[in-house]
Design an enzyme around this catalytic site. Structure first.
Site, PDB file in Angstrom:
ATOM      1  N   HIS A 148       0.848  -1.188   0.000  1.00 40.62           N
ATOM      2  CA  HIS A 148       0.000   0.000   0.000  1.00 40.62           C
ATOM      3  C   HIS A 148       0.882   1.235   0.000  1.00 40.62           C
ATOM      4  CE1 HIS A 148      -3.206   2.793   1.078  1.00 40.62           C
ATOM      5  NE2 HIS A 148      -4.020   1.846   0.664  1.00 40.62           N
ATOM      6  N   ASP A 154      -7.950  -5.514  -0.131  1.00 43.86           N
ATOM      7  CA  ASP A 154      -8.410  -6.367  -1.229  1.00 43.86           C
ATOM      8  C   ASP A 154      -8.017  -7.829  -1.068  1.00 43.86           C
ATOM      9  OD1 ASP A 154      -9.648  -4.357  -2.775  1.00 43.86           O
ATOM     10  OD2 ASP A 154      -7.673  -3.612  -3.340  1.00 43.86           O
TER      11      ASP A 154
HETATM   12  N1  CMC Z   1       4.130  -7.666  -4.644  1.00 43.92           N
HETATM   13  C1  CMC Z   1       5.479  -7.685  -4.778  1.00 43.92           C
HETATM   14  N2  CMC Z   1       6.269  -6.594  -4.625  1.00 43.92           N
HETATM   15  C2  CMC Z   1       5.645  -5.432  -4.325  1.00 43.92           C
HETATM   16  C3  CMC Z   1       4.241  -5.339  -4.167  1.00 43.92           C
HETATM   17  C4  CMC Z   1       3.490  -6.514  -4.345  1.00 43.92           C
HETATM   18  N3  CMC Z   1       2.152  -6.484  -4.195  1.00 43.92           N
HETATM   19  N4  CMC Z   1       3.897  -4.064  -3.874  1.00 43.92           N
HETATM   20  C5  CMC Z   1       5.038  -3.374  -3.855  1.00 43.92           C
HETATM   21  N5  CMC Z   1       6.102  -4.199  -4.126  1.00 43.92           N
HETATM   22  C6  CMC Z   1       7.519  -3.832  -4.147  1.00 43.92           C
HETATM   23  C7  CMC Z   1       7.824  -2.955  -5.359  1.00 43.92           C
HETATM   24  O1  CMC Z   1       8.197  -3.751  -6.462  1.00 43.92           O
HETATM   25  C8  CMC Z   1       8.963  -2.116  -4.819  1.00 43.92           C
HETATM   26  O2  CMC Z   1      10.127  -2.926  -4.786  1.00 43.92           O
HETATM   27  P1  CMC Z   1      11.583  -2.259  -5.061  1.00 43.92           P
HETATM   28  O3  CMC Z   1      11.779  -1.301  -3.923  1.00 43.92           O
HETATM   29  O4  CMC Z   1      12.514  -3.413  -5.080  1.00 43.92           O
HETATM   30  O5  CMC Z   1      11.487  -1.566  -6.378  1.00 43.92           O
HETATM   31  C9  CMC Z   1       8.566  -1.873  -3.359  1.00 43.92           C
HETATM   32  O6  CMC Z   1       7.750  -2.988  -3.008  1.00 43.92           O
HETATM   33  C10 CMC Z   1       7.797  -0.566  -3.130  1.00 43.92           C
HETATM   34  O7  CMC Z   1       6.654  -0.568  -3.943  1.00 43.92           O
HETATM   35  P2  CMC Z   1       6.093   0.674  -4.744  1.00 43.92           P
HETATM   36  O8  CMC Z   1       5.795   0.221  -6.146  1.00 43.92           O
HETATM   37  O9  CMC Z   1       6.981   1.851  -4.566  1.00 43.92           O
HETATM   38  O10 CMC Z   1       4.748   0.953  -3.996  1.00 43.92           O
HETATM   39  P3  CMC Z   1       3.674   2.024  -4.411  1.00 43.92           P
HETATM   40  O11 CMC Z   1       3.360   2.791  -3.196  1.00 43.92           O
HETATM   41  O12 CMC Z   1       4.054   2.795  -5.625  1.00 43.92           O
HETATM   42  O13 CMC Z   1       2.428   1.102  -4.840  1.00 43.92           O
HETATM   43  C11 CMC Z   1       0.644  -0.414  -4.623  1.00 43.92           C
HETATM   44  C12 CMC Z   1       1.463   0.681  -3.943  1.00 43.92           C
HETATM   45  C13 CMC Z   1      -0.594  -0.711  -3.779  1.00 43.92           C
HETATM   46  C14 CMC Z   1       0.160   0.086  -6.003  1.00 43.92           C
HETATM   47  C15 CMC Z   1       1.529  -1.667  -4.790  1.00 43.92           C
HETATM   48  O14 CMC Z   1       1.918  -2.141  -3.522  1.00 43.92           O
HETATM   49  C16 CMC Z   1       0.841  -2.770  -5.577  1.00 43.92           C
HETATM   50  O15 CMC Z   1       0.875  -2.749  -6.803  1.00 43.92           O
HETATM   51  N6  CMC Z   1       0.164  -3.736  -4.852  1.00 43.92           N
HETATM   52  C17 CMC Z   1      -0.606  -4.756  -5.537  1.00 43.92           C
HETATM   53  C18 CMC Z   1      -1.933  -4.161  -6.026  1.00 43.92           C
HETATM   54  C19 CMC Z   1      -2.906  -3.950  -4.886  1.00 43.92           C
HETATM   55  O16 CMC Z   1      -3.093  -4.819  -4.050  1.00 43.92           O
HETATM   56  N7  CMC Z   1      -3.580  -2.762  -4.897  1.00 43.92           N
HETATM   57  C20 CMC Z   1      -4.612  -2.443  -3.916  1.00 43.92           C
HETATM   58  C21 CMC Z   1      -4.216  -1.317  -3.011  1.00 43.92           C
HETATM   59  S1  CMC Z   1      -5.264  -1.177  -1.558  1.00 43.92           S
HETATM   60  C22 CMC Z   1      -6.816  -0.796  -2.155  1.00 43.92           C
HETATM   61  C23 CMC Z   1      -6.894   0.570  -2.709  1.00 43.92           C
HETATM   62  O17 CMC Z   1      -6.984   1.544  -1.952  1.00 43.92           O
HETATM   63  O18 CMC Z   1      -6.881   0.691  -3.937  1.00 43.92           O
END
Ligand code: CMC
Length: 429
Positions: free
Chosen positions: A307, A364
């Site tokens: 998140h 989710d």
């Molecule tokens: N699985 C594997 N690795 C992950 C995941 C995941 N679900 N989420 C983040 N990471 C890794 C990401 O690759 C990055 O790694 P590195 O530092 O090596 O590059 C690190 O963790 C930080 O992630 P980020 O991409 O900077 O995180 P963000 O804040 O930009 O994105 C997120 C947040 C929710 C979009 C992301 O965690 C994600 O895509 N999760 C899966 C989709 C999901 O479950 N979304 C629902 C969110 S909650 C409901 C809502 O409010 O929408």
């Protein structure tokens, strides 16, 4: 301690005020910085940008705290209903008995979509994604209620109670009708004497000569899911609603844009993606271990994990996780996907990759398992999120519309494209 920040840019110092929120969060107010210095701040993805001051929802992502209008999510989840919580979010106070009754009656009065709108559904292919129908038809409500959708905030606010009730009540009706259309089933119309969630289930699952009466456990679980989704401060869809509202667009147009933003798999679409992921893991005969290994190398993504704001357990996921077990036990249902989900969570929470990145289950992760058990089809999961989020979108629209010094939302950019090019006639290129 001075209540200001000093920013030195190329040896010149600028002073910026500090804003402090009611929970002690601090922000450097850089609104005058560009005028004073010529510099903008750069924050792609808005991860460290406060886009507004709001008094609707508070999140402390480090501690895993979520409060609607100051009330902890855990207390609301235990004692409240979706409709009562919707009132709280939209109007700022928990309703009295009379207020909640008047609000419920207004929702009931507004439950049916305008007659002519029924034909719209027939124009869509049966395989249409219900999120596309939802955003299209919510926006179309502005054609049927032109008196509520003037694109003049003062006039739109004068009819706010009615327009808010229409949006909140009809999002559920449109959702159910889009499902019936996709199955080529006759529409089932809302009933005045049914409550919000029961009415939705009736419109989804009743048949002309056989009324669907949900188990109390089913209504309770759906109420909880909607309540837990009711608001979540400046997420992608709510920021979109505020962005559109800031141009003085009406409420229907603004929340329809929110539906579009919610659709993507990184936001509301994640609940569908989680079930697809769990089903694929199950079909492969994997207990989740191979998937976790792939997620760590970036080949896969563990949907329902991580998140932008929570760097701790999402409090909504904790509540839904427990509810999931309860619903399964009380309904006497077993689902291998729940075992896979629990195993994935257990493994991930002990794995350095997830620990070091502070990746925990989000809302989710378990919600789809409950929705599957109560019979909601997978392609409706994100629609359910949208029904739940409607009170938050409405409250945020209202906050923007009522802002006495509101300005259009308009971020800056850093241009990195070509420059100083000279036009070349087509026959010389
Ligand atoms: N699985 C594997 N690795 C992950 C995941 C995941 N679900 N989420 C983040 N990471 C890794 C990401 O690759 C990055 O790694 P590195 O530092 O090596 O590059 C690190 O963790 C930080 O992630 P980020 O991409 O900077 O995180 P963000 O804040 O930009 O994105 C997120 C947040 C929710 C979009 C992301 O965690 C994600 O895509 N999760 C899966 C989709 C999901 O479950 N979304 C629902 C969110 S909650 C409901 C809502 O409010 O929408």
């Amino acid at each position: 301690m001075a209540n200001e920040a000093r920013i030195i840019v190329e040896d010149k110092e600028y002073t910026c005020p500090i804003i402090t929120g009611t929970e002690g969060e601090k922000a450097v107010d850089i609104r005058a910085l560009r005028g004073d210095s010529g510099y903008v701040t750069f924050d792609e993805g808005y991860a460290n940008t406060g886009s507004c001051q709001s008094n609707i929802t508070f999140i402390d992502g480090e501690k895993g705290i979520l409060r609607y209008r100051g009330y902890p999510i855990e207390e609301l989840a235990e004692h409240s209903t979706f409709v009562e919580t919707a009132y709280l979010i939209i109007y700022g106070e928990l309703p009295t008995c009379e207020q909640v009754e008047a609000f419920s009656s207004r929702l009931a009065r507004n439950a049916a979509v305008p007659n002519d709108m029924e034909h719209f559904f027939e124009g869509y292919p049966a395989k249409s994604h219900p999120m596309a129908i939802l955003s299209g038809l919510i926006n179309s409500l502005s054609c049927f209620y032109p008196q509520y959708a003037t694109n003049n905030h003062q006039e739109d606010l004068a009819n706010f109670d009615e327009v808010a009730a229409a949006a909140l009540s009809q999002v559920r009706t449109i959702a159910a009708m889009s499902y019936r259309m996709s199955q080529r089933l006759p529409y089932i119309y809302p009933k005045k004497d049914l409550r919000y969630v029961e009415n939705f289930l009736h419109m989804m699952f009743s048949e002309p000569y056989s009324e669907y009466i949900p188990e109390p456990e089913v209504s309770k679980a759906l109420n909880l899911i909607l309540l837990l989704h009711a608001d979540h401060e400046q997420n992608c869809s709510t920021s979109t609603v505020r962005m559109v509202a800031s141009s003085e667009a009406n409420l229907f147009a603004s929340v329809a844009a929110g539906v579009c933003a919610l659709w993507g798999p990184l936001h509301g679409g994640a609940n569908m993606a989680v079930i697809n992921m769990l089903e694929a893991i199950h079909a492969d005969g994997d207990d989740g271990s191979t998937f976790i290994a792939d997620a760590k190398t970036g080949r896969k993504k563990l949907m329902g994990f991580g998140h932008r704001v929570y760097k701790n357990y999402d409090p909504r996921a904790k509540i839904i996780g427990k509810a999931c077990e309860r619903v399964m036990n009380n309904l006497g249902v077993e689902d291998p996907l729940l075992d896979i989900a629990k195993h994935l969570e257990e493994v991930a929470l002990q794995d350095d990759y997830f620990i070091s990145r502070k990746l925990y289950p989000n809302v989710d992760f378990y919600s789809g398992i409950i929705m599957r058990v109560i019979g909601i089809p997978i392609n409706m999961f994100t629609v359910m999120f949208g029904i739940g989020r409607m009170p938050g979108w409405i409250a945020n629209w209202k906050e923007v519309a009522e802002h006495p010094n509101g300005r259009i939302y308009r971020p800056r950019q850093i241009y990195v494209g070509e420059n100083q090019r000279k036009y070349v006639p087509r026959d010389q290129r």
